[in-house]
Write a protein that holds these residues in place. Structure first.
Motif, short mmCIF file in Angstrom:
data_model
loop_
_atom_site.label_atom_id
_atom_site.label_comp_id
_atom_site.label_asym_id
_atom_site.label_seq_id
_atom_site.Cartn_x
_atom_site.Cartn_y
_atom_site.Cartn_z
N ARG A 371 0.86 -1.06 -0.06
CA ARG A 371 -0.10 -0.73 -0.09
C ARG A 371 1.07 1.36 0.42
NH1 ARG A 371 -3.04 -0.89 5.65
NH2 ARG A 371 -3.13 -3.25 4.32
N MET A 372 1.93 1.30 0.84
CA MET A 372 3.00 2.39 0.65
C MET A 372 3.46 2.56 -0.69
SD MET A 372 2.69 3.94 3.50
CE MET A 372 3.52 5.36 2.37
N GLN A 373 4.01 1.50 -1.47
CA GLN A 373 4.72 1.60 -2.37
C GLN A 373 3.90 2.40 -3.42
OE1 GLN A 373 6.62 -1.89 -2.91
NE2 GLN A 373 8.53 -1.59 -2.11
N ALA A 374 2.20 1.93 -3.42
CA ALA A 374 1.32 1.73 -4.17
C ALA A 374 0.97 3.43 -3.70
CB ALA A 374 0.32 1.53 -3.72
N ALA A 375 0.84 4.19 -2.32
CA ALA A 375 0.59 5.42 -2.24
C ALA A 375 2.30 7.09 -2.55
CB ALA A 375 0.67 6.02 -0.76
#
Length: 596
Positions: A371-375
């Motif tokens: 999720r953080m890499q997506a963000a």
């Protein structure tokens, strides 16, 4: 290939020669324009009997050359056989090319070590990078688990600096969540205790342990009993700020005991306070990009998900950027989710000029990576990158038995207790003597042993043994051997290092020659543990050569009737000493001249 400090190290030199051979072949054979030669690498072969180096040139260029890899390998090999540095070229398997270098190559590699000294293997160009590590909640003292992430992050930052990157070391202070309100209530309990109240047992849900007693005493000294007359809503901000400040001071002191100092301490609360709500601004930014919508999440499959609520809510399109599910940003009480704040924080990093970000997280955060890499992809429009390094648990042992918990902390062993018992060097080296994503057994008794089974002792002893050899050489053969490192290196650089011809000597020179290549690979993979492994192997070979000299006098470092050979071997010892000192410095470990 990045450029090292002032000349190509041996692996880079051979790679340049392989590239030149391939380019010449491409010109003669009229290969297509724009072929990417960066995929061609030169590295140590997996089996040392195959030679000194191996290249994949034929394997990666065969398609563009419109040739079978084996046939292309033979053509490249034919050109490399004319190279003055290369003694033998073999084609193996489907098209790998194995290279054996002439002995003079290793003598020249040693001269490079001496010439470069502390800059050997250093790279002069690199990107700006933010390394965020530790970031422990300011709710108590650092424990041994935090210790591993702290050492890993610090060593990684040092490695990247040595590899030419402009590195910022950052700590994210989680000072805006519910846990710091619990901290404030726990501190208020100790404040009442400091005023003479019998508080009894610490209630369930508050932080136990004695570490908050000084906070309570400081509050009593500063405010007297005035806080008692206030409502919780009135005293909470004051107590919270004091508790966080004192906990952060303690955390910084604990980190300093490991020689760890951050450049930036970034407050989570600063994202939402001061009249500029950066979390709201980030949400608006993503809305404008079409990455946020109102929707309802399906029930999670398998284990429950803490941020799932069965309602219409504001969702980030995480699945559009590689995540498994879209993610909520606003809780039902209208407060931000932790994820929303984390998105704003990483966008802030990018806005500060950090396109390359590295986060060091604990083992329990693995599910948060996607999720953080997506963000980061969304907030940087794909221009930023986030590499998350997971640091696994530390099992603290003494002679194989689990260590009991600390009375001071209440439920864990503190970082400071471990450092005070075994020392900064042992903690730092051993926290890196295993890959970061593997569980680490840290035995307090074993790291105090003076034996080969204790890696930090064995490596430091290698450096000290080198200086012992210098002292003996000064007493027996060369009274003029300088004690100053720079002067000694300059004096030894004039030695006839070509006389180092025994196979065990050449093996040691080969180990020295691979150091820059190892550093490049470690920096590219963000894996500082490779340095610790390398240093142990180098020290092992050095100690083994010293031991052979006891049994075979012709291999001794000091040959009383052959000053030229002695000087050449002292140059080799200096190469070992320089590289051990360099690697230990990157890991933040001292390189002693004597072992006491």
């Amino acid at each position: 290939m990045p450029q090292t400090s002032s000349s190509l190290h041996l692996f880079a030199d051979v790679l340049a020669r392989v590239h030149a051979a391939c380019r010449a072949l491409a010109a003669d054979a009229s290969w297509p324009e724009g072929i990417d030669f960066s995929r061609v690498v030169v590295e140590p072969p997996r089996d040392a009997s195959h030679g000194d180096m191996a290249t994949n040139a034929a394997m990666v260029l065969a398609k563009e050359a419109k040739a079978k890899p084996r046939d292309l390998a033979e053509q490249i090999a034919g050109r490399l056989r004319t190279d003055a540095l290369i003694a033998k070229v073999d084609v193996a398997g489907p098209g790998f090319i194995n290279l054996t270098l002439k002995p003079a190559a290793w003598a020249e590699a040693l001269r490079t070590v001496l010439r470069e000294a502390g800059d050997y293997g250093r790279i002069r160009s690199g990107a700006k990078v933010n390394v965020e590590y530790v970031s422990a909640n300011p709710t108590g003292p650092m424990h041994v688990g935090h210790c591993r992430g702290a050492v890993f992050g610090d060593a990684l930052a040092s490695l990247l600096q040595f590899a030419g990157h402009d590195v910022t070391r950052e700590y994210y202070i989680n000072d805006a969540g519910a846990q710091v309100d619990v901290l404030a209530r726990s501190a208020f309990l100790r404040y009442r205790e400091a005023l003479g109240e019998d508080i009894g047992a610490v209630p369930e849900g508050l932080y136990p342990g004695d570490y908050l007693k000084p906070v309570g005493q400081a509050l009593a000294k500063e405010h007297g009993d005035r806080l008692l007359a206030m409502t919780e809503a009135e005293w909470l901000p004051t107590v919270r700020a004091k508790a966080i400040a004192m906990m952060m001071d303690e955390i910084k002191d604990d980190l300093a005991a490991l020689n760890i100092r951050h450049d930036v301490f970034f407050s989570e609360r600063s994202l939402i306070e001061g009249g500029n709500d950066k979390v709201a601004g980030t949400i608006d930014f993503l809305k404008a990009k079409g990455d946020i919508y109102e929707g309802r999440l399906p029930p999670p499959k398998g284990a429950p998900v803490e941020d799932w609520e069965d309602r219409e809510q504001l969702l980030f399109k995480a699945t559009a950027y590689g995540d498994d599910v879209d993610r909520p940003l606003i809780k039902s009480d209208n407060s931000y989710t932790y994820f929303a704040s984390d998105i704003a924080y990483h966008k802030n990093k990018f806005d500060r000029g950090f396109a390359e970000m590295i986060d060091v997280w604990g083992a329990d955060h693995g599910g948060y990576i996607k999720r953080m890499q997506a963000a980061v992809k969304a907030t940087t429009s794909g221009k930023g990158s986030l590499d998350v390094k997971i640091v696994q648990l530390v099992k603290l042992l003494r002679n194989g038995e689990p260590v009991k918990m600390s009375k001071r902390s209440g439920d864990f062993v503190t970082l400071r207790e471990v450092v005070d018992e075994v020392g900064q060097d042992a903690v730092r080296f051993m926290m890196l003597y295993r890959k970061n994503d593997a569980v680490l057994d840290f035995d307090l008794a074993k790291v105090m042993e003076q034996s080969r089974d204790n890696p930090v002792f064995y490596v430091q002893y290698g450096h000290a043994r080198g200086h012992s050899i210098f002292r003996n050489a000064r007493a027996e053969v060369f009274p003029e051997l300088p004690e100053d490192a720079g002067e000694r290196i300059a004096w030894l650089a004039e030695s006839a290092v070509e006389r180092l011809s025994d196979p065990v000597e050449l093996d040691l020179l080969k180990r020295l020659a691979i150091y820059p290549r190892m550093l490049e690979a470690a920096a590219a993979a963000h894996e500082p543990h490779r340095i610790a492994f390398y240093l142990y192997d180098l020290a092992s070979e050095f100690h083994a050569l010293w031991t052979k000299g006891r049994d075979l006098p012709y291999l001794r470092f000091i040959i009383n009737n052959d000053a030229d050979l002695t000087k050449a071997r002292l140059a080799m010892v200096q190469g070992v000493v320089s590289v051990l000192a360099s690697g230990l410095a990157i890991l933040g470990v001292h390189a002693p001249d004597e072992m006491r």
